[in-house]
Design a protein around this motif. Structure first.
Motif, PDB file in Angstrom:
ATOM      1  N   MET A   1      61.878  57.132   3.468  1.00  0.00           N
ATOM      2  CA  MET A   1      63.443  56.981   3.241  1.00  0.00           C
ATOM      3  C   MET A   1      63.599  57.424   1.657  1.00  0.00           C
ATOM      4  N   SER A   2      64.319  58.309   1.397  1.00  0.00           N
ATOM      5  CA  SER A   2      64.440  58.882   0.179  1.00  0.00           C
ATOM      6  C   SER A   2      65.347  57.471  -0.853  1.00  0.00           C
ATOM      7  N   GLN A   3      64.758  57.738  -2.121  1.00  0.00           N
ATOM      8  CA  GLN A   3      65.466  56.836  -2.944  1.00  0.00           C
ATOM      9  C   GLN A   3      67.043  56.949  -3.008  1.00  0.00           C
ATOM     10  N   ARG A   4      67.717  56.050  -3.119  1.00  0.00           N
ATOM     11  CA  ARG A   4      69.192  56.294  -3.275  1.00  0.00           C
ATOM     12  C   ARG A   4      69.646  54.984  -4.177  1.00  0.00           C
ATOM     13  N   ILE A   5      70.778  55.334  -4.936  1.00  0.00           N
ATOM     14  CA  ILE A   5      71.662  54.149  -5.521  1.00  0.00           C
ATOM     15  C   ILE A   5      72.095  52.987  -4.653  1.00  0.00           C
ATOM     16  N   ILE A   6      71.946  51.859  -5.019  1.00  0.00           N
ATOM     17  CA  ILE A   6      72.399  50.717  -4.197  1.00  0.00           C
ATOM     18  C   ILE A   6      73.191  49.851  -5.120  1.00  0.00           C
ATOM     19  N   SER A   7      74.254  49.752  -4.990  1.00  0.00           N
ATOM     20  CA  SER A   7      75.415  48.963  -6.081  1.00  0.00           C
ATOM     21  C   SER A   7      75.775  47.850  -5.622  1.00  0.00           C
ATOM     22  N   LEU A   8      76.057  46.790  -6.313  1.00  0.00           N
ATOM     23  CA  LEU A   8      76.397  45.399  -5.851  1.00  0.00           C
ATOM     24  C   LEU A   8      78.062  45.518  -6.191  1.00  0.00           C
ATOM     25  N   ALA A   9      78.849  45.455  -5.112  1.00  0.00           N
ATOM     26  CA  ALA A   9      80.333  45.596  -5.444  1.00  0.00           C
ATOM     27  C   ALA A   9      81.040  44.147  -5.830  1.00  0.00           C
ATOM     28  N   ALA A  10      81.876  44.046  -6.545  1.00  0.00           N
ATOM     29  CA  ALA A  10      82.341  42.813  -7.065  1.00  0.00           C
ATOM     30  C   ALA A  10      82.692  41.846  -5.878  1.00  0.00           C
ATOM     31  N   LEU A  11      83.254  42.113  -4.893  1.00  0.00           N
ATOM     32  CA  LEU A  11      84.023  41.315  -3.824  1.00  0.00           C
ATOM     33  C   LEU A  11      82.728  40.609  -3.059  1.00  0.00           C
ATOM     34  N   THR A  12      81.636  41.146  -3.249  1.00  0.00           N
ATOM     35  CA  THR A  12      80.562  40.403  -2.506  1.00  0.00           C
ATOM     36  C   THR A  12      80.274  39.090  -3.090  1.00  0.00           C
ATOM     37  N   VAL A  13      80.176  38.965  -4.738  1.00  0.00           N
ATOM     38  CA  VAL A  13      79.916  37.815  -5.337  1.00  0.00           C
ATOM     39  C   VAL A  13      81.307  37.524  -6.362  1.00  0.00           C
ATOM     40  N   LEU A  14      82.417  37.607  -5.694  1.00  0.00           N
ATOM     41  CA  LEU A  14      83.707  37.475  -6.325  1.00  0.00           C
ATOM     42  C   LEU A  14      83.755  36.362  -7.534  1.00  0.00           C
ATOM     43  N   GLU A  15      82.846  35.367  -7.210  1.00  0.00           N
ATOM     44  CA  GLU A  15      82.918  34.114  -8.137  1.00  0.00           C
ATOM     45  C   GLU A  15      82.307  34.388  -9.379  1.00  0.00           C
ATOM     46  N   LEU A  16      81.542  35.250  -9.476  1.00  0.00           N
ATOM     47  CA  LEU A  16      80.741  35.553 -10.828  1.00  0.00           C
ATOM     48  C   LEU A  16      81.470  36.352 -11.782  1.00  0.00           C
TER      49      LEU A  16
ATOM     50  N   PRO B   1      92.351  43.090 -10.555  1.00  0.00           N
ATOM     51  CA  PRO B   1      92.243  42.338  -9.488  1.00  0.00           C
ATOM     52  C   PRO B   1      92.834  43.013  -7.996  1.00  0.00           C
ATOM     53  N   ALA B   2      92.245  42.734  -7.141  1.00  0.00           N
ATOM     54  CA  ALA B   2      92.894  43.341  -5.866  1.00  0.00           C
ATOM     55  C   ALA B   2      94.071  42.664  -5.202  1.00  0.00           C
ATOM     56  N   THR B   3      94.269  41.152  -5.530  1.00  0.00           N
ATOM     57  CA  THR B   3      95.333  40.456  -5.227  1.00  0.00           C
ATOM     58  C   THR B   3      95.779  39.537  -6.306  1.00  0.00           C
ATOM     59  N   LEU B   4      96.990  38.898  -6.305  1.00  0.00           N
ATOM     60  CA  LEU B   4      97.474  38.166  -7.263  1.00  0.00           C
ATOM     61  C   LEU B   4      96.532  36.655  -7.260  1.00  0.00           C
ATOM     62  N   GLU B   5      96.073  36.358  -6.002  1.00  0.00           N
ATOM     63  CA  GLU B   5      95.613  34.927  -5.926  1.00  0.00           C
ATOM     64  C   GLU B   5      94.238  35.056  -6.266  1.00  0.00           C
ATOM     65  N   GLU B   6      93.460  36.304  -6.426  1.00  0.00           N
ATOM     66  CA  GLU B   6      91.792  36.265  -6.528  1.00  0.00           C
ATOM     67  C   GLU B   6      91.676  35.736  -8.127  1.00  0.00           C
ATOM     68  N   HIS B   7      90.512  34.927  -8.065  1.00  0.00           N
ATOM     69  CA  HIS B   7      90.167  34.795  -9.436  1.00  0.00           C
ATOM     70  C   HIS B   7      89.626  36.056 -10.349  1.00  0.00           C
TER      71      HIS B   7
ATOM     72  N   ILE C   1      80.611  43.210   0.610  1.00  0.00           N
ATOM     73  CA  ILE C   1      80.294  42.320   1.928  1.00  0.00           C
ATOM     74  C   ILE C   1      80.472  40.748   1.526  1.00  0.00           C
ATOM     75  N   PRO C   2      82.051  40.367   1.513  1.00  0.00           N
ATOM     76  CA  PRO C   2      82.374  39.215   1.157  1.00  0.00           C
ATOM     77  C   PRO C   2      82.089  38.237   2.548  1.00  0.00           C
TER      78      PRO C   2
ATOM     79  N   LEU D   1      79.374  31.321   1.443  1.00  0.00           N
ATOM     80  CA  LEU D   1      79.948  30.466   0.100  1.00  0.00           C
ATOM     81  C   LEU D   1      80.301  29.090   0.317  1.00  0.00           C
ATOM     82  N   GLU D   2      80.814  28.886   1.368  1.00  0.00           N
ATOM     83  CA  GLU D   2      81.370  27.404   1.568  1.00  0.00           C
ATOM     84  C   GLU D   2      80.128  26.575   2.312  1.00  0.00           C
ATOM     85  N   GLN D   3      79.074  27.425   2.740  1.00  0.00           N
ATOM     86  CA  GLN D   3      77.795  26.499   3.095  1.00  0.00           C
ATOM     87  C   GLN D   3      77.010  26.334   1.922  1.00  0.00           C
ATOM     88  N   GLY D   4      77.377  26.986   0.767  1.00  0.00           N
ATOM     89  CA  GLY D   4      76.527  26.535  -0.448  1.00  0.00           C
ATOM     90  C   GLY D   4      75.373  27.638  -0.633  1.00  0.00           C
ATOM     91  N   VAL D   5      75.709  28.586  -0.041  1.00  0.00           N
ATOM     92  CA  VAL D   5      74.686  30.117  -0.003  1.00  0.00           C
ATOM     93  C   VAL D   5      74.913  30.765  -1.563  1.00  0.00           C
TER      94      VAL D   5
END
Length: 271
Positions: free
Chosen positions: A1-16, A39-45, A241-242, A247-251
């Motif tokens: 497997m060749s090395q590739r860039i793997i990035s963490l998207a904001a929506l995966t950990v949006l509370e941070l 922000p993607a929506t008016l509702e999101e933090h 990956i939201p 999140l609600e289970q405390g993970v």
């Protein structure tokens, strides 16, 4: 497997906050992150990177301390009343963070106007070294892969790109064989996740799943190996990956980010 860039998207950990997100990415083994300047929506933090100079300073310091890089900024929308010049502040911030990619959504029913605005945005972004990526999403006015391809190609700018998100690719009914018709230079990163179950008839449910309930790669029904093989080799991957249920289970955000990259690596080993 060749090395590739793997990035963490904001929506995966949006509370941070951005600095905390960078720290989590470093601890979980990512090389890059994606930052939300809008922000993607008016509702999101939202953490106001553009307005909060101290937050920006802390974010830059954490990037330096960890060695994490910024892959992309998001999310700018092309709407009927959009003034593209207003996006300059986002591009300047993106360049300050070292981002090379920009996520753009098409929310304009007039495709000709959307195309002209996208071309204008590409021109505005070019001096910053940033590549706007038009992301198709089934609930927007740019619904499918072919819609995004048409707008980007008709805009005719070298730095214009198409963003493929595995969720939207599945839910829009786009097909793997269509990817071959797009120049590899039009794809500089992709967003990876998995999707479970058949495509819902209700667009509101598709939207809910997209923003709250995706699956880690290999946990769902997408042909991710087929998708990755259809994309340019070693294309950078943003893991968006939201998982509201976890999140609600405390993970914790770190645990979720770790699960995302571990699952992704297992899929990549199958290529």
């Amino acid at each position: 497997m060749s090395q590739r860039i793997i990035s963490l998207a904001a929506l995966t950990v949006l509370e941070l906050s951005p600095p905390d997100m960078i720290e989590v990415a470093a601890r979980a083994g990512y090389s890059h992150v994606g930052l939300r300047t809008e922000p993607a929506t008016l509702e999101e933090h939202h953490f106001p990177l553009l307005r909060d100079a101290e937050l920006r300073r802390q974010t830059l310091a954490r990037l330096r301390d960890t060695g994490i890089k910024v892959l992309d900024i998001e999310i700018l929308r092309l709407k009927p009343d959009t003034r593209v010049a207003d996006f300059a502040v986002h591009l300047a911030a993106g360049a300050e963070f070292g981002a090379g990619e920009l996520l753009v959504a098409g929310n304009d029913p007039d495709e000709q106007r959307m195309t002209e605005r996208f071309a204008e945005l590409c021109d505005l972004a070019a001096p910053y070294g940033i590549h706007p990526h038009l992301e198709f999403m089934p609930w927007t006015d740019c619904k499918r892969f072919t819609d995004a391809q048409r707008v980007v190609e008709n805009a005719g700018r070298e730095n214009g790109c198409v963003l493929i998100d595995a969720f939207h690719f599945d839910r829009s009914g786009s097909r793997l064989e269509q990817i071959a018709s797009l120049s590899p230079s039009r794809m500089r990163y992709a967003q990876l996740c998995d999707v479970i179950g058949p495509r819902p008839d209700d667009m509101a449910e598709i939207l809910r799943q997209a923003r709250q309930e995706r699956r880690f790669p290999g946990e769902g029904d997408c042909d991710l190996v087929g998708l990755l093989r259809a994309l340019p080799p070693s294309l950078p991957l943003s893991l968006e990956i939201p998982t509201q249920r976890l999140l609600e289970q405390g993970v914790s955000a770190l645990q979720r980010a770790q699960m995302a990259i571990d699952h992704t690596r297992r899929v990549l080993e199958r290529l």
